[in-house]
Design a protein around this motif. Structure first.
Motif, PDB file in Angstrom:
ATOM      1  N   SER A 295       0.831  -1.200   0.000  1.00 60.18           N
ATOM      2  CA  SER A 295       0.000   0.000   0.000  1.00 60.18           C
ATOM      3  C   SER A 295       0.874   1.261   0.000  1.00 60.18           C
ATOM      4  O   SER A 295       0.635   2.204  -0.770  1.00 60.18           O
ATOM      5  N   GLN A 296       1.901   1.256   0.829  1.00 61.77           N
ATOM      6  CA  GLN A 296       2.821   2.395   0.906  1.00 61.77           C
ATOM      7  C   GLN A 296       3.593   2.582  -0.402  1.00 61.77           C
ATOM      8  O   GLN A 296       3.792   3.702  -0.866  1.00 61.77           O
ATOM      9  N   LEU A 297       4.049   1.454  -0.959  1.00 63.69           N
ATOM     10  CA  LEU A 297       4.805   1.509  -2.213  1.00 63.69           C
ATOM     11  C   LEU A 297       3.940   2.120  -3.317  1.00 63.69           C
ATOM     12  O   LEU A 297       4.395   2.982  -4.076  1.00 63.69           O
ATOM     13  N   TYR A 298       2.673   1.689  -3.394  1.00 61.73           N
ATOM     14  CA  TYR A 298       1.793   2.220  -4.431  1.00 61.73           C
ATOM     15  C   TYR A 298       1.474   3.694  -4.200  1.00 61.73           C
ATOM     16  O   TYR A 298       1.300   4.450  -5.150  1.00 61.73           O
ATOM     17  N   LEU A 299       1.426   4.088  -2.943  1.00 59.58           N
ATOM     18  CA  LEU A 299       1.185   5.499  -2.649  1.00 59.58           C
ATOM     19  C   LEU A 299       2.388   6.336  -3.116  1.00 59.58           C
ATOM     20  O   LEU A 299       2.222   7.407  -3.703  1.00 59.58           O
ATOM     21  N   ALA A 300       3.593   5.821  -2.878  1.00 55.79           N
ATOM     22  CA  ALA A 300       4.810   6.513  -3.337  1.00 55.79           C
ATOM     23  C   ALA A 300       4.809   6.624  -4.862  1.00 55.79           C
ATOM     24  O   ALA A 300       5.148   7.670  -5.426  1.00 55.79           O
TER      25      ALA A 300
ATOM     26  N   ASP B   4       3.306  13.996  -9.446  1.00 53.63           N
ATOM     27  CA  ASP B   4       4.382  14.978  -9.673  1.00 53.63           C
ATOM     28  C   ASP B   4       4.605  15.224 -11.156  1.00 53.63           C
ATOM     29  O   ASP B   4       4.930  16.333 -11.573  1.00 53.63           O
ATOM     30  N   LEU B   5       4.469  14.161 -11.937  1.00 58.41           N
ATOM     31  CA  LEU B   5       4.702  14.257 -13.385  1.00 58.41           C
ATOM     32  C   LEU B   5       3.429  14.675 -14.124  1.00 58.41           C
ATOM     33  O   LEU B   5       3.386  14.659 -15.350  1.00 58.41           O
ATOM     34  N   SER B   6       2.380  15.011 -13.359  1.00 58.13           N
ATOM     35  CA  SER B   6       1.072  15.372 -13.931  1.00 58.13           C
ATOM     36  C   SER B   6       0.445  14.236 -14.734  1.00 58.13           C
ATOM     37  O   SER B   6      -0.301  14.479 -15.687  1.00 58.13           O
ATOM     38  N   LEU B   7       0.780  13.010 -14.347  1.00 61.97           N
ATOM     39  CA  LEU B   7       0.155  11.846 -14.971  1.00 61.97           C
ATOM     40  C   LEU B   7      -1.020  11.436 -14.075  1.00 61.97           C
ATOM     41  O   LEU B   7      -0.938  10.522 -13.274  1.00 61.97           O
ATOM     42  N   LYS B   8      -2.114  12.182 -14.239  1.00 59.43           N
ATOM     43  CA  LYS B   8      -3.234  12.059 -13.306  1.00 59.43           C
ATOM     44  C   LYS B   8      -3.930  10.704 -13.351  1.00 59.43           C
ATOM     45  O   LYS B   8      -4.407  10.217 -12.322  1.00 59.43           O
ATOM     46  N   MET B   9      -4.012  10.125 -14.541  1.00 63.78           N
ATOM     47  CA  MET B   9      -4.676   8.812 -14.665  1.00 63.78           C
ATOM     48  C   MET B   9      -3.887   7.732 -13.938  1.00 63.78           C
ATOM     49  O   MET B   9      -4.438   6.944 -13.167  1.00 63.78           O
ATOM     50  N   LEU B  10      -2.590   7.711 -14.201  1.00 63.52           N
ATOM     51  CA  LEU B  10      -1.743   6.722 -13.535  1.00 63.52           C
ATOM     52  C   LEU B  10      -1.737   6.950 -12.024  1.00 63.52           C
ATOM     53  O   LEU B  10      -1.780   6.003 -11.241  1.00 63.52           O
ATOM     54  N   ALA B  11      -1.697   8.212 -11.628  1.00 63.83           N
ATOM     55  CA  ALA B  11      -1.703   8.534 -10.198  1.00 63.83           C
ATOM     56  C   ALA B  11      -2.979   7.999  -9.553  1.00 63.83           C
ATOM     57  O   ALA B  11      -2.940   7.396  -8.483  1.00 63.83           O
ATOM     58  N   LYS B  12      -4.092   8.196 -10.245  1.00 61.86           N
ATOM     59  CA  LYS B  12      -5.379   7.752  -9.721  1.00 61.86           C
ATOM     60  C   LYS B  12      -5.437   6.216  -9.616  1.00 61.86           C
ATOM     61  O   LYS B  12      -5.941   5.662  -8.645  1.00 61.86           O
ATOM     62  N   LEU B  13      -4.875   5.584 -10.629  1.00 57.53           N
ATOM     63  CA  LEU B  13      -4.859   4.117 -10.671  1.00 57.53           C
ATOM     64  C   LEU B  13      -4.077   3.542  -9.485  1.00 57.53           C
ATOM     65  O   LEU B  13      -4.528   2.612  -8.811  1.00 57.53           O
ATOM     66  N   TYR B  14      -2.911   4.121  -9.212  1.00 56.65           N
ATOM     67  CA  TYR B  14      -2.081   3.610  -8.117  1.00 56.65           C
ATOM     68  C   TYR B  14      -2.642   4.024  -6.754  1.00 56.65           C
ATOM     69  O   TYR B  14      -2.469   3.306  -5.783  1.00 56.65           O
TER      70      TYR B  14
ATOM     71  N   LYS C 259      -5.791   4.118  -6.143  1.00 55.11           N
ATOM     72  CA  LYS C 259      -6.837   3.116  -5.953  1.00 55.11           C
ATOM     73  C   LYS C 259      -6.217   1.808  -5.447  1.00 55.11           C
ATOM     74  O   LYS C 259      -6.749   1.144  -4.549  1.00 55.11           O
ATOM     75  N   GLN C 260      -5.079   1.464  -6.026  1.00 56.27           N
ATOM     76  CA  GLN C 260      -4.366   0.246  -5.638  1.00 56.27           C
ATOM     77  C   GLN C 260      -3.920   0.304  -4.171  1.00 56.27           C
ATOM     78  O   GLN C 260      -3.932  -0.698  -3.460  1.00 56.27           O
ATOM     79  N   THR C 261      -3.553   1.511  -3.748  1.00 53.88           N
ATOM     80  CA  THR C 261      -3.166   1.731  -2.350  1.00 53.88           C
ATOM     81  C   THR C 261      -4.279   1.276  -1.408  1.00 53.88           C
ATOM     82  O   THR C 261      -4.030   0.578  -0.423  1.00 53.88           O
ATOM     83  N   GLU C 262      -5.507   1.666  -1.743  1.00 55.17           N
ATOM     84  CA  GLU C 262      -6.661   1.299  -0.923  1.00 55.17           C
ATOM     85  C   GLU C 262      -6.893  -0.210  -0.934  1.00 55.17           C
ATOM     86  O   GLU C 262      -7.209  -0.813   0.090  1.00 55.17           O
TER      87      GLU C 262
ATOM     88  N   ILE D 220       6.548   1.271 -12.630  1.00 57.80           N
ATOM     89  CA  ILE D 220       5.584   0.182 -12.857  1.00 57.80           C
ATOM     90  C   ILE D 220       6.291  -1.173 -12.725  1.00 57.80           C
ATOM     91  O   ILE D 220       5.737  -2.130 -12.176  1.00 57.80           O
ATOM     92  N   GLY D 221       7.542  -1.223 -13.179  1.00 57.71           N
ATOM     93  CA  GLY D 221       8.337  -2.445 -13.040  1.00 57.71           C
ATOM     94  C   GLY D 221       8.506  -2.829 -11.570  1.00 57.71           C
ATOM     95  O   GLY D 221       8.449  -4.011 -11.218  1.00 57.71           O
ATOM     96  N   ALA D 222       8.688  -1.835 -10.715  1.00 53.31           N
ATOM     97  CA  ALA D 222       8.834  -2.096  -9.278  1.00 53.31           C
ATOM     98  C   ALA D 222       7.536  -2.649  -8.706  1.00 53.31           C
ATOM     99  O   ALA D 222       7.544  -3.534  -7.844  1.00 53.31           O
ATOM    100  N   ALA D 223       6.415  -2.137  -9.198  1.00 48.16           N
ATOM    101  CA  ALA D 223       5.110  -2.631  -8.745  1.00 48.16           C
ATOM    102  C   ALA D 223       4.921  -4.091  -9.165  1.00 48.16           C
ATOM    103  O   ALA D 223       4.481  -4.930  -8.373  1.00 48.16           O
ATOM    104  N   LEU D 224       5.290  -4.405 -10.394  1.00 51.79           N
ATOM    105  CA  LEU D 224       5.180  -5.787 -10.881  1.00 51.79           C
ATOM    106  C   LEU D 224       6.073  -6.710 -10.047  1.00 51.79           C
ATOM    107  O   LEU D 224       5.637  -7.779  -9.608  1.00 51.79           O
ATOM    108  N   GLU D 225       7.291  -6.267  -9.840  1.00 46.00           N
ATOM    109  CA  GLU D 225       8.237  -7.063  -9.051  1.00 46.00           C
ATOM    110  C   GLU D 225       7.667  -7.335  -7.655  1.00 46.00           C
ATOM    111  O   GLU D 225       7.771  -8.446  -7.135  1.00 46.00           O
ATOM    112  N   HIS D 226       7.055  -6.309  -7.084  1.00 49.65           N
ATOM    113  CA  HIS D 226       6.500  -6.479  -5.750  1.00 49.65           C
ATOM    114  C   HIS D 226       5.327  -7.468  -5.753  1.00 49.65           C
ATOM    115  O   HIS D 226       5.206  -8.293  -4.849  1.00 49.65           O
TER     116      HIS D 226
END
Ligand code: MG
Length: 161
Positions: free
Chosen positions: A22-27, A34-44, A46-49, A88-94
Motif C-alpha cells: 500500500s505504501q509503495l503504491y502510494l509513493a 508529480d509528473l502530472s500523470l493524473k490517470m496513472l496517479a489515480k490508478l495507483y 486506488k491500488q493503495t486502498e 511500474i516495473g517495481a510494482a510488478l516485481e513487488h
C-alpha cells in the motif's frame, strides 16, 4: 481449529507485507502526480486502498479464528524511480514477491493440515493472478508508449471506469 503459532506469525507478517505494498503504491502514485500523470496517479492511489483492504482482510481472519494480531513497523517504500517504466516495473516485481509469500502461506497451511486457512487463502491466490496480470499489462503498455506519456495516460484511462 486454532492457528498454529507459525501460521499466526506468518499471517501477521503478511499484514505488514500488504501495508508495505500500500505504501509503495502510494509513493508511486505521488511520483505520477508529480509528473502530472493524473490517470496513472489515480490508478495507483486506488491500488493503495486495495492493498490496505488486503491487510485488513488478513487481520480480520486472524481475529475470527482466535489468533493474535501483532502489528509491525512498515518499511519506508522506495520512492525514487528512474522513469515511469521503472516505477511500474517495481510494482510488478513487488506483486511477484507477494505471490511467492501467499504461496508459502498456502504451503504452510497444507503442512499444518489447516483447512480453514487454506480455504481463506484461496481468495488471495486468485487475487495475485489478477494483480500480476494487471501490472504486467501496465508495464507492457508503458514500454510501448515509451516517452509518449499522454498516450499512456489515454491507454490506462479505461482501467479507471
Ligand atoms: Mg495485496
Amino acid at each position: 481449529m486454532a492457528l498454529s503459532k507459525a501460521m499466526n506469525a506468518k499471517l501477521n507478517e503478511q499484514i505488514t507485507n500488504e501495508f508495505y505494498a500500500s505504501q509503495l503504491y502510494l509513493a508511486i502514485a505521488c511520483m505520477f502526480d508529480d509528473l502530472s500523470l493524473k490517470m496513472l496517479a489515480k490508478l495507483y492511489r486506488k491500488q493503495t486502498e486495495e492493498e490496505r483492504e488486503h491487510a485488513l482482510k488478513i487481520l480480520d481472519y486472524i481475529l475470527s479464528v482466535g489468533g493474535k494480531v501483532k502489528l509491525q513497523a512498515i518499511a519506508e517504500p522506495t520512492a525514487k524511480f528512474a522513469n515511469v517504466q521503472a516505477a511500474i516495473g517495481a510494482a510488478l516485481e513487488h506483486e511477484l514477491k507477494v505471490t511467492d509469500q501467499i504461496h508459502a502461506l498456502v504451503a504452510l497451511a497444507e503442512k499444518d493440515k489447516d483447512y480453514a486457512t487454506q480455504s481463506f487463502l484461496r481468495w488471495f491466490v486468485d487475487e495475485q493472478v489478477e494483480e500480476v496480470e494487471s501490472q504486467r499489462y501496465l508495464l507492457d503498455v508503458a514500454k510501448m508508449a515509451g516517452d509518449r506519456l499522454l498516450q499512456l495516460e489515454a491507454a490506462v484511462s479505461h482501467l479507471l471506469k
